[in-house]
Design a protein around this motif. Structure first.
Motif, PDB file in Angstrom:
ATOM      1  N   GLU A 252       0.822  -1.220   0.000  1.00 45.02           N
ATOM      2  CA  GLU A 252       0.000   0.000   0.000  1.00 45.02           C
ATOM      3  C   GLU A 252       0.846   1.257   0.000  1.00 45.02           C
ATOM      4  O   GLU A 252       0.330   2.342  -0.272  1.00 45.02           O
ATOM      5  N   ASN A 253       2.117   1.136   0.312  1.00 47.30           N
ATOM      6  CA  ASN A 253       2.975   2.327   0.261  1.00 47.30           C
ATOM      7  C   ASN A 253       3.430   2.625  -1.153  1.00 47.30           C
ATOM      8  O   ASN A 253       3.704   3.761  -1.509  1.00 47.30           O
ATOM      9  N   ARG A 254       3.563   1.577  -1.939  1.00 47.45           N
ATOM     10  CA  ARG A 254       4.029   1.782  -3.315  1.00 47.45           C
ATOM     11  C   ARG A 254       2.913   1.655  -4.346  1.00 47.45           C
ATOM     12  O   ARG A 254       3.174   1.770  -5.542  1.00 47.45           O
ATOM     13  N   ASP A 255       1.705   1.339  -3.890  1.00 55.18           N
ATOM     14  CA  ASP A 255       0.585   1.159  -4.818  1.00 55.18           C
ATOM     15  C   ASP A 255       0.892   0.139  -5.899  1.00 55.18           C
ATOM     16  O   ASP A 255       0.667   0.387  -7.096  1.00 55.18           O
ATOM     17  N   GLN A 256       1.441  -0.988  -5.505  1.00 55.58           N
ATOM     18  CA  GLN A 256       1.709  -2.038  -6.490  1.00 55.58           C
ATOM     19  C   GLN A 256       1.615  -3.420  -5.834  1.00 55.58           C
ATOM     20  O   GLN A 256       1.706  -3.546  -4.613  1.00 55.58           O
ATOM     21  N   THR A 257       1.461  -4.456  -6.658  1.00 57.34           N
ATOM     22  CA  THR A 257       1.514  -5.811  -6.127  1.00 57.34           C
ATOM     23  C   THR A 257       2.946  -6.309  -6.262  1.00 57.34           C
ATOM     24  O   THR A 257       3.676  -5.913  -7.165  1.00 57.34           O
ATOM     25  N   GLU A 258       3.346  -7.175  -5.306  1.00 52.81           N
ATOM     26  CA  GLU A 258       4.719  -7.706  -5.322  1.00 52.81           C
ATOM     27  C   GLU A 258       4.685  -9.197  -5.053  1.00 52.81           C
ATOM     28  O   GLU A 258       3.823  -9.689  -4.321  1.00 52.81           O
ATOM     29  N   THR A 259       5.652  -9.910  -5.630  1.00 53.95           N
ATOM     30  CA  THR A 259       5.702 -11.361  -5.458  1.00 53.95           C
ATOM     31  C   THR A 259       5.865 -11.745  -3.992  1.00 53.95           C
ATOM     32  O   THR A 259       6.691 -11.188  -3.291  1.00 53.95           O
ATOM     33  N   MET A 260       5.041 -12.701  -3.536  1.00 48.35           N
ATOM     34  CA  MET A 260       5.207 -13.240  -2.189  1.00 48.35           C
ATOM     35  C   MET A 260       5.835 -14.628  -2.300  1.00 48.35           C
ATOM     36  O   MET A 260       6.869 -14.905  -1.735  1.00 48.35           O
ATOM     37  N   ARG A 261       5.191 -15.489  -3.053  1.00 43.31           N
ATOM     38  CA  ARG A 261       5.808 -16.794  -3.307  1.00 43.31           C
ATOM     39  C   ARG A 261       5.309 -17.316  -4.642  1.00 43.31           C
ATOM     40  O   ARG A 261       4.199 -17.033  -5.078  1.00 43.31           O
ATOM     41  N   GLN A 262       6.175 -18.074  -5.292  1.00 42.96           N
ATOM     42  CA  GLN A 262       5.772 -18.672  -6.555  1.00 42.96           C
ATOM     43  C   GLN A 262       5.543 -20.153  -6.312  1.00 42.96           C
ATOM     44  O   GLN A 262       6.364 -20.809  -5.701  1.00 42.96           O
ATOM     45  N   LYS A 263       4.391 -20.623  -6.752  1.00 39.64           N
ATOM     46  CA  LYS A 263       4.182 -22.067  -6.630  1.00 39.64           C
ATOM     47  C   LYS A 263       3.714 -22.570  -7.986  1.00 39.64           C
ATOM     48  O   LYS A 263       2.690 -22.157  -8.507  1.00 39.64           O
ATOM     49  N   GLU A 264       4.522 -23.443  -8.530  1.00 39.62           N
ATOM     50  CA  GLU A 264       4.217 -23.973  -9.850  1.00 39.62           C
ATOM     51  C   GLU A 264       2.952 -24.812  -9.775  1.00 39.62           C
ATOM     52  O   GLU A 264       2.019 -24.643 -10.525  1.00 39.62           O
ATOM     53  N   ASN A 265       2.920 -25.718  -8.812  1.00 41.80           N
ATOM     54  CA  ASN A 265       1.766 -26.598  -8.666  1.00 41.80           C
ATOM     55  C   ASN A 265       1.087 -26.283  -7.346  1.00 41.80           C
ATOM     56  O   ASN A 265       1.701 -25.730  -6.441  1.00 41.80           O
ATOM     57  N   ALA A 266      -0.154 -26.652  -7.273  1.00 42.77           N
ATOM     58  CA  ALA A 266      -0.883 -26.424  -6.041  1.00 42.77           C
ATOM     59  C   ALA A 266      -0.146 -27.140  -4.907  1.00 42.77           C
ATOM     60  O   ALA A 266       0.373 -28.242  -5.086  1.00 42.77           O
ATOM     61  N   GLN A 267      -0.117 -26.490  -3.760  1.00 40.96           N
ATOM     62  CA  GLN A 267       0.504 -27.094  -2.596  1.00 40.96           C
ATOM     63  C   GLN A 267      -0.266 -28.352  -2.234  1.00 40.96           C
ATOM     64  O   GLN A 267      -1.473 -28.403  -2.363  1.00 40.96           O
ATOM     65  N   ASP A 268       0.436 -29.350  -1.760  1.00 38.83           N
ATOM     66  CA  ASP A 268      -0.275 -30.558  -1.349  1.00 38.83           C
ATOM     67  C   ASP A 268      -0.501 -30.520   0.150  1.00 38.83           C
ATOM     68  O   ASP A 268       0.430 -30.682   0.926  1.00 38.83           O
ATOM     69  N   TYR A 269      -1.744 -30.307   0.532  1.00 38.28           N
ATOM     70  CA  TYR A 269      -2.059 -30.185   1.953  1.00 38.28           C
ATOM     71  C   TYR A 269      -2.379 -31.533   2.587  1.00 38.28           C
ATOM     72  O   TYR A 269      -2.635 -31.608   3.762  1.00 38.28           O
ATOM     73  N   ARG A 270      -2.406 -32.569   1.777  1.00 45.15           N
ATOM     74  CA  ARG A 270      -2.725 -33.912   2.275  1.00 45.15           C
ATOM     75  C   ARG A 270      -3.981 -33.895   3.153  1.00 45.15           C
ATOM     76  O   ARG A 270      -3.970 -34.333   4.301  1.00 45.15           O
ATOM     77  N   TYR A 271      -5.026 -33.373   2.581  1.00 46.38           N
ATOM     78  CA  TYR A 271      -6.309 -33.355   3.289  1.00 46.38           C
ATOM     79  C   TYR A 271      -6.725 -34.771   3.648  1.00 46.38           C
ATOM     80  O   TYR A 271      -6.608 -35.681   2.832  1.00 46.38           O
ATOM     81  N   PHE A 272      -7.170 -34.997   4.855  1.00 40.66           N
ATOM     82  CA  PHE A 272      -7.904 -36.237   5.132  1.00 40.66           C
ATOM     83  C   PHE A 272      -8.960 -35.957   6.181  1.00 40.66           C
ATOM     84  O   PHE A 272      -8.828 -35.001   6.952  1.00 40.66           O
ATOM     85  N   PRO A 273     -10.017 -36.752   6.224  1.00 40.40           N
ATOM     86  CA  PRO A 273     -11.144 -36.444   7.120  1.00 40.40           C
ATOM     87  C   PRO A 273     -10.689 -36.369   8.578  1.00 40.40           C
ATOM     88  O   PRO A 273      -9.913 -37.208   9.032  1.00 40.40           O
ATOM     89  N   GLU A 274     -11.161 -35.367   9.266  1.00 37.89           N
ATOM     90  CA  GLU A 274     -10.849 -35.185  10.686  1.00 37.89           C
ATOM     91  C   GLU A 274     -11.550 -36.296  11.475  1.00 37.89           C
ATOM     92  O   GLU A 274     -12.782 -36.350  11.500  1.00 37.89           O
ATOM     93  N   PRO A 275     -10.766 -37.185  12.095  1.00 36.02           N
ATOM     94  CA  PRO A 275     -11.400 -38.341  12.735  1.00 36.02           C
ATOM     95  C   PRO A 275     -12.099 -38.007  14.049  1.00 36.02           C
ATOM     96  O   PRO A 275     -12.919 -38.787  14.530  1.00 36.02           O
ATOM     97  N   ASP A 276     -11.790 -36.852  14.639  1.00 32.03           N
ATOM     98  CA  ASP A 276     -12.316 -36.541  15.971  1.00 32.03           C
ATOM     99  C   ASP A 276     -13.628 -35.763  15.968  1.00 32.03           C
ATOM    100  O   ASP A 276     -14.177 -35.479  17.025  1.00 32.03           O
ATOM    101  N   ILE A 277     -14.098 -35.369  14.770  1.00 29.57           N
ATOM    102  CA  ILE A 277     -15.372 -34.642  14.721  1.00 29.57           C
ATOM    103  C   ILE A 277     -16.345 -35.424  13.848  1.00 29.57           C
ATOM    104  O   ILE A 277     -16.064 -35.689  12.683  1.00 29.57           O
TER     105      ILE A 277
END
Ligand code: ADP
Ligand code: ZN
Ligand code: MG
Length: 495
Positions: A252-277
């Motif tokens: 917001e100080n420079r009025d521009q967007t800047e690179t934060m991180r580049q990810k070629e492929n979607a991150q793998d979060y290894r989702y699995f069903p929460e067994p406790d709920i």
């Protein structure tokens, strides 16, 4: 020219009293690490349990966005490491979000142009927020008060095209969640935050390579960042380069967007069903309680105010900006009608008093329209004031003055008018006295008015007559009936 595609992911803090999977208080601004327990601190071996209020509020938003609530909905673990999340996974929803396939009508003005556009809602899902890291230079501090706070994520399809549309969407959504009472919508405090996704492409080629702009905490930044990004990507394509799929931040100080991180492929979060709920199956009673909380939303309500009460579009929208304003308006109108007043005349007066005088009182106290319910000048007092005006007992000018006195003294307007003797003066003899005084003081103006009348200069005569009537009102402390005063001044000029 390119076609642009914008999809938003909006996170809202739900106003549940406690966190989503434990009984800790859910509050903003408390002493760090005071609202914590083994569950939200991620100790091993603890059992989360679902806060049904969070589920109810989430489903309420889903309903308001015309989403389908599935027969069963469950939670997954989304694994990643970050110090603000001590379990090393976030409990979220992946395969069965509580709201699916919705749509909203985006409606408003952009640069003076009316737009109506449908935006599809991909899903709404419930999850827990992470804690807060405070970076101090040498080291970072951690506050887990926010860890486990109920968060609802609303994901749109890429149906918007400009920064302005995205800004409008966020403002509209903000009003909706405030109406539903599920979120305070405070973007500065982070109760509503947005990630904006944008891509451009040649017309007819479909979606382009998307860039995600994270953590936008004002709707203005959403607009600025998206328009900047659309331009930047266009220049890339013009130069024959391809856009890198990445995550960027708005500076917001420079009025521009800047690179934060580049990810070629979607991150793998290894989702699995929460067994406790356990899987949640909304039953009839639950769904009924959701529907019971579904109030009339701001846009349809504003349209109804236009239609039913003859308000202008702008007035209706301003009054319906906050539920408290719209409720106050309807209650004052109901009480006016109960006094036997003409509803259309009363509606216009009530709207004006709210949008002008009461808004001024609220602003003085640092409040917006949402604070109207807390004023010592409730709908009954406004109805009483409007009654005085509609029945001709006080002039518009005195009505304003009465309102101010009633607020300052915390009294009913009728009592104020009675005690101060502010009722309209309609005794012709009394008004004639004031006219005589004006005749003596304003001889020059009167002579000029007579000359103008004789010379056929009606416009000049009218201006001077209005001036003289104003003087008569002044003489009577604003109380003289302007119609009688006007007739007497006219007679004086034309005599
Ligand atoms: P991801 O798997 O990267 O999280 P999603 O399909 O969940 O992507 O979409 C996330 C957000 O990005 C949604 O709001 C969606 O509308 C938007 N989006 C997805 N693809 C594009 C694209 N090519 N251009 C613009 N927005 C997109
Ligand atoms: Zn806790
Ligand atoms: Mg996604």
């Amino acid at each position: 020219m390119y076609q642009s595609f914008i999809g938003l992911e909006i996170h809202i803090h739900l106003l549940t009293r406690t966190k989503v999977f434990c009984g800790c208080r859910s509050a903003f601004g408390d002493e760090p690490n005071t609202n914590v327990c083994p569950v939200c601190m991620g100790y091993p071996g603890v059992l989360p349990s679902l806060n049904i209020e969070a589920m109810r509020m989430g489903c309420l938003v889903a309903r308001a966005l015309n989403c389908r609530i599935p027969e069963k909905t469950w939670f997954e673990r989304k694994q990643y490491f970050y110090p603000d999340m001590p379990k090393n996974y976030q409990i979220s929803q992946f395969a069965s979000p509580l709201g699916q396939d919705g749509r909203v009508e985006l409606e408003g003005r952009i640069g003076g142009r009316e737009i109506v556009k449908q935006v599809r809602i991909k899903e709404c899902h419930l999850e827990e927020d992470a804690g807060k890291m405070i970076h101090t230079g040498a080291a970072s501090l951690l506050d887990y008060n926010r860890a486990g706070v109920s968060l609802l994520e609303i994901v749109t399809e890429p149906d918007m095209e400009t920064g302005e549309e995205a800004e409008l969407f966020i403002q509209q959504l903000r009003r909706v969640v405030r109406y539903l009472g599920v979120c305070d919508g405070n973007m500065e405090e982070g109760s509503l935050r947005a990630d904006a996704n944008v891509s451009i492409n040649l017309p007819g080629r479909g979606l382009g390579k998307k860039v995600e702009i994270k953590n936008l905490n004002s709707s203005r930044f959403v607009r600025l960042a998206l328009n900047y990004e659309i331009k930047r990507q266009g220049e890339f394509l013009d130069a024959g380069k391809t856009v890198v799929q990445e995550t960027r931040l708005w500076n917001e100080n420079r009025d521009q967007t800047e690179t934060m991180r580049q990810k070629e492929n979607a991150q793998d979060y290894r989702y699995f069903p929460e067994p406790d709920i356990p899987v949640f199956r909304p039953d009839e009673g639950f769904l009924r309680s959701v529907d019971a909380a579904l109030v009339e939303l701001p846009l349809p309500r504003a349209r109804r105010f236009e239609r039913e009460f003859g308000l202008s579009r702008e007035q209706a929208e301003l009054i319906c900006e906050e539920k408290e304003g719209a409720d106050y308006f309807e209650e004052a109108l109901r009480l006016s009608a109960a006094q036997g007043l003409d509803p259309n005349g009363a509606a216009a007066r009530i709207a004006n008093r709210i949008l002008q005088d009461l808004k001024r009182v609220l602003n003085k106290g640092g409040l917006g329209l949402a604070g109207i319910g807390g004023l010592n000048f409730g709908p009954a007092r406004l109805a009483s004031l409007v009654g005085l005006e509609e029945t001709g007992l006080v002039s518009a000018k005195i009505a304003k003055q009465t309102l101010e006195a009633a607020v300052a003294e915390d009294r009913d307007p009728q009592a104020v008018v009675r005690d101060r003797g502010w009722e309209i003066l309609s005794d012709p003899a009394k008004i004639a006295e004031a006219v005589q005084a004006v005749e003596a003081q304003e001889g020059a103006a009167l002579a000029e008015a007579r000359e103008a009348a004789a010379g056929g200069n009606g416009k000049r005569r009218g201006t001077l007559a209005a001036f003289l009537v104003g003087k008569v009102l002044e003489q009577t402390g604003g109380r003289a009936d302007p119609k009688i005063a006007g007739a007497q001044i006219a007679a004086l000029i034309d005599s």
